[in-house]
Design a protein around this motif. Structure first.
Motif, PDB file in Angstrom:
ATOM      1  N   MET A 245       7.497  16.221   6.863  1.00  0.00           N
ATOM      2  CA  MET A 245       7.295  15.343   8.014  1.00  0.00           C
ATOM      3  C   MET A 245       6.688  13.999   7.619  1.00  0.00           C
ATOM      4  N   SER A 246       6.107  13.919   6.440  1.00  0.00           N
ATOM      5  CA  SER A 246       5.544  12.647   5.967  1.00  0.00           C
ATOM      6  C   SER A 246       6.461  12.024   4.916  1.00  0.00           C
ATOM      7  N   ILE A 247       6.464  12.570   3.714  1.00  0.00           N
ATOM      8  CA  ILE A 247       7.316  12.033   2.650  1.00  0.00           C
ATOM      9  C   ILE A 247       8.789  12.169   3.007  1.00  0.00           C
ATOM     10  N   PRO A 263       6.721   0.085   2.450  1.00  0.00           N
ATOM     11  CA  PRO A 263       5.282   0.399   2.346  1.00  0.00           C
ATOM     12  C   PRO A 263       4.939   1.790   2.869  1.00  0.00           C
ATOM     13  N   ARG A 264       5.726   2.315   3.818  1.00  0.00           N
ATOM     14  CA  ARG A 264       5.463   3.662   4.327  1.00  0.00           C
ATOM     15  C   ARG A 264       5.572   4.699   3.220  1.00  0.00           C
ATOM     16  N   PHE A 265       6.514   4.484   2.315  1.00  0.00           N
ATOM     17  CA  PHE A 265       6.703   5.421   1.210  1.00  0.00           C
ATOM     18  C   PHE A 265       5.459   5.478   0.337  1.00  0.00           C
ATOM     19  N   TRP A 266       4.903   4.320   0.023  1.00  0.00           N
ATOM     20  CA  TRP A 266       3.725   4.286  -0.858  1.00  0.00           C
ATOM     21  C   TRP A 266       2.492   4.822  -0.153  1.00  0.00           C
ATOM     22  N   ALA A 270       0.519   7.931  -1.677  1.00  0.00           N
ATOM     23  CA  ALA A 270      -0.930   7.844  -1.924  1.00  0.00           C
ATOM     24  C   ALA A 270      -1.665   8.999  -1.257  1.00  0.00           C
ATOM     25  N   ALA A 271      -1.292   9.314  -0.006  1.00  0.00           N
ATOM     26  CA  ALA A 271      -1.940  10.421   0.698  1.00  0.00           C
ATOM     27  C   ALA A 271      -1.622  11.748   0.009  1.00  0.00           C
ATOM     28  N   PHE A 275      -4.241  14.399  -1.941  1.00  0.00           N
ATOM     29  CA  PHE A 275      -4.296  15.839  -1.684  1.00  0.00           C
ATOM     30  C   PHE A 275      -4.144  16.636  -2.975  1.00  0.00           C
ATOM     31  N   VAL A 276      -3.206  16.235  -3.827  1.00  0.00           N
ATOM     32  CA  VAL A 276      -2.979  16.933  -5.094  1.00  0.00           C
ATOM     33  C   VAL A 276      -4.232  16.880  -5.963  1.00  0.00           C
TER      34      VAL A 276
END
Length: 290
Positions: A245-247, A263-266, A270-271, A275-276
């Motif tokens: 739902m994000s990436i 920019p949404r991709f980056w 980043a988020a 998390f990782v």
């Protein structure tokens, strides 16, 4: 020149105009690509897809992953019988591919668990979902993008399981499958008007029925089933869906754009990376599992 002469000339011109050629009949491949574009893309992007639609390269990623998962299942079920036709057995739990909390220092297990499945119903469900949804998605978005979303769901699923269900093993490709579902679901929601409302509602209902059935079965196997054998976490379903739902949504919404320049991709990367990093540190310093 009189008006009568002009009319005659006009009539002569019209009579001598060449008739417009009929468009060539659609081939089976044309109809197939049209169906794919209707299911995978909003209306304003379908013509762009159809202009350059082809099967080169073919959906190699999703087919290769599916063959690998099926091969591993057959290996354990036929050549190394472990009662895997029905459910997870001790032999599968000891596989070097299965994610096992006590062996999480073997980092490849956070990815390789997707190749091992807990019974014939488990692998059939995952293969059907990822082939029916993954092949059309890969035809539209190509293998590198599908691979990114799928593996993000797989890794996110195992890391989330190690945090929220730290004592349980993990098998199956549900994290990757649910990443594809999550990305596609968000596309349907965001582009609902462009995907024809009734058709959009039908897609959403189909997704909810499939996901509800699969999650219900996972919960049954986790909490209710009395079948002997080790318990398996289902957290990867939800984590994979969130990754999709994000990436996944960001990747799938950039069909005709350069993904690197979005920019949404980056922001999503980043988020996800944060998390990782947190999950890795948790497993090293905070995990209750020795």
């Amino acid at each position: 020149m009189t008006s009568t002469e002009l009319e005659r000339m006009g009539g002569w011109t019209e009579e001598n105009e060449e008739p417009a050629e009929d468009p060539p009949p659609k081939t089976c491949w044309d109809k197939f690509h049209t169906t794919v574009s209707n299911w995978m893309l909003p209306s304003d992007l379908r013509d762009t897809y159809l202009e350059r639609a082809n099967c080169l390269p073919p959906p190699i990623f999703i087919i290769t992953i599916s063959i690998a998962e099926l091969a591993v299942f057959i290996y354990y079920a036929v050549w190394k019988p472990q009662k895997q036709w029905i459910t997870l057995d001790d032999g599968i739990a000891k596989s070097p591919l299965t994610y096992i909390p006590e062996k999480r220092e073997e980092a490849w297990r956070f990815i390789s668990y997707m190749l091992v499945h807990a019974g014939v119903q488990h692998i059939i469900g995952n293969l059907l979902l990822q082939l029916l949804l993954g092949i059309p998605l890969e035809l539209v978005h190509k293998g590198h993008r599908i691979g990114l979303v799928y593996l993000a769901g797989v890794l996110g699923g195992s890391l989330a399981s190690s945090i929220f269900d730290p004592y349980l093993a993990l098998v199956g490709a549900s994290g990757g499958v649910y990443a594809l579902i999550g990305g596609y679901f968000m596309n349907v929601i965001v582009n609902f008007k462009e995907m024809v409302p009734l058709f959009g509602i039908f897609r959403i209902l189909v997704i909810l029925v499939i996901v509800g059935t699969d999650v219900g079965f996972a919960l049954f196997r986790r909490y209710i089933s009395k079948v002997a054998g080790p318990r398996v976490s289902f957290v990867a379903h939800f984590a994979g869906c969130l990754a999709g739902m994000s990436i996944g949504y960001t990747v799938f919404s950039c069909f005709d754009k350069n993904l690197i320049k979005d920019p949404r991709f980056w922001i999503c990367i980043a988020a996800y990376s944060a998390f990782v990093i947190f999950a890795v540190l948790f497993n090293i310093f905070l995990s209750p599992v020795p």
